[in-house]
Design an enzyme around this catalytic site. Structure first.
Site, PDB file in Angstrom:
ATOM      1  CB  THR A 166      -0.859  -0.050   1.288  1.00  0.00           C
ATOM      2  OG1 THR A 166      -1.806  -1.081   1.119  1.00  0.00           O
ATOM      3  CG2 THR A 166      -1.556   1.261   1.594  1.00  0.00           C
ATOM      4  CG  ASP A 197      -6.864   0.135   6.537  1.00  0.00           C
ATOM      5  OD1 ASP A 197      -6.883  -0.670   5.585  1.00  0.00           O
ATOM      6  OD2 ASP A 197      -5.848   0.775   6.860  1.00  0.00           O
ATOM      7  CG  HIS A 219      -5.092  -7.581   8.474  1.00  0.00           C
ATOM      8  ND1 HIS A 219      -5.378  -8.614   9.317  1.00  0.00           N
ATOM      9  CD2 HIS A 219      -6.069  -7.592   7.526  1.00  0.00           C
ATOM     10  CE1 HIS A 219      -6.473  -9.227   8.909  1.00  0.00           C
ATOM     11  NE2 HIS A 219      -6.904  -8.619   7.824  1.00  0.00           N
TER      12      HIS A 219
HETATM   13  N1  ASP Z   1      -4.443  -1.475   4.741  1.00  0.00           N
HETATM   14  C1  ASP Z   1      -4.609  -2.110   3.469  1.00  0.00           C
HETATM   15  C2  ASP Z   1      -5.948  -2.821   3.469  1.00  0.00           C
HETATM   16  O1  ASP Z   1      -6.222  -3.573   4.371  1.00  0.00           O
HETATM   17  C3  ASP Z   1      -3.522  -3.070   3.119  1.00  0.00           C
HETATM   18  C4  ASP Z   1      -2.108  -2.575   3.321  1.00  0.00           C
HETATM   19  O2  ASP Z   1      -1.863  -1.577   3.958  1.00  0.00           O
HETATM   20  O3  ASP Z   1      -1.208  -3.213   2.774  1.00  0.00           O
HETATM   21  O4  ASP Z   1      -6.688  -2.663   2.558  1.00  0.00           O
END
Ligand code: ASP
Length: 308
Positions: A166, A197, A219
């Site tokens: 991300t 999130d 996550h």
């Molecule tokens: N936070 C992101 C999600 O859960 C994934 C990530 O940060 O890699 O969509």
């Protein structure tokens, strides 16, 4: 001491495979340079974070824009958020499929939307954002990972904690305005239509001129439980950027067993790039220097004008 302006970016918390670590670090460095050029020219923190994040969305090394992970049906669905610390305005999109730069769409939502339009895609068309075929955002690597995680016994969350990507940015401009932006393809093999999130205010990011700005990664289902970005800003009301970032991440680990990473700025230009995962590619541009790293404790510095 006058620390302004500053821009800090991240390329996702997790473990970057050895063969991708160089690209991941060089990508955050060039994104930080691109965003910082706007601040140096007197531009706003909002313009700078959007530029830096769009730069990484265009880079297939990350899980955002081109290179996003695929949902369980093998399709791209991307989430993004922007927030402006001056007026506490924000814009977000979720599960968008055929735009190259979801972060620019989130910015338009912040700037233009008064009432919610029927769908993100119609809004994009209305705003003149050109559509791209979703296939053009799918890489061989993301298709390979999708297939692997359809196999019996596969654990997509664990596998993603291994290789995230991300992207996000925070900045303070010359006027002392802070902003954040975050963009993601979400979690590997996620349920169709999942909203993570990233587009949720206070989780994927938050910005308030009186306290600072944060962009998060990790996550999503776990980040949302502790509203990580807002939690860190709460700690920043009492302490400095690094300490507050570590406190937020430590709480997420002890309370809900979650790992992640953040980039954080304070309104005076103090900044931090912190993570509880094994790695997170990050870069920060301030004054004449570009700072960057990948592993915990790693911190390299070079001249901002050094092209290498
Ligand atoms: N936070 C992101 C999600 O859960 C994934 C990530 O940060 O890699 O969509």
């Amino acid at each position: 001491m006058d620390l302004l302006p500053v821009l800090v970016v991240h390329g996702g918390a997790g473990t970057v495979p050895r063969e991708r670590s160089e690209q991941s670090v060089s990508g955050v460095r060039s994104a930080a340079r691109a965003g910082y050029a706007i601040l140096r020219g007197g531009g706003s923190s909002m313009d700078a974070v959007v530029e830096a994040v769009a730069h990484m969305e265009d880079n297939p090394s990350y899980n955002a824009g081109c290179g996003s992970v695929l949902n369980v049906k093998g399709e791209i669905e991307m989430d993004a958020i922007v927030m402006d610390g001056k007026a506490l305005g924000s814009g977000a999109v979720s599960a968008v499929r055929n735009v190259a730069n979801p972060v620019r769409l989130a910015r338009l939502v912040m700037d233009k939307v008064v009432f919610y339009p029927p769908c993100g895609q119609c809004f994009a068309q209305e705003m003149g954002i050109s559509e791209v075929p979703p296939e053009s955002l799918v890489t061989e690597y993301s298709r390979m990972r999708w297939k692997k995680n359809l196999e019996p016994g596969a654990n997509p969350v664990e596998s993603q904690m291994g290789k995230m990507g991300t992207v996000g940015a925070v900045a303070v401009d010359r006027e002392g305005n802070v902003a954040c932006a975050t963009s993601t393809g979400g979690m590997l093999n996620k349920m169709e239509g999942r909203v993570g999130d990233t587009p949720c205010i206070g989780s994927g990011g938050y910005a308030d001129n009186q306290v600072g700005a944060v962009s998060t990664t990790g996550h999503g289902e776990v980040i949302m439980k502790v509203t990580l970005a807002r939690l860190i800003l709460f700690h920043m009301e009492q302490g400095d950027t690094k300490e507050a970032s570590d406190m937020g991440l430590a709480y997420m680990k002890s309370r809900v067993d979650g790992l992640g990473g953040v980039v954080t700025v304070g309104p005076q230009g103090n900044w931090a790039a912190r993570f509880s995962s094994l790695q997170m590619a990050w870069a920060a541009a301030q004054k004449d220097s570009l700072h960057y790293g990948l592993y915990a404790g790693e911190h390299f510095t070079q001249s901002i004008d050094d092209p290498h």
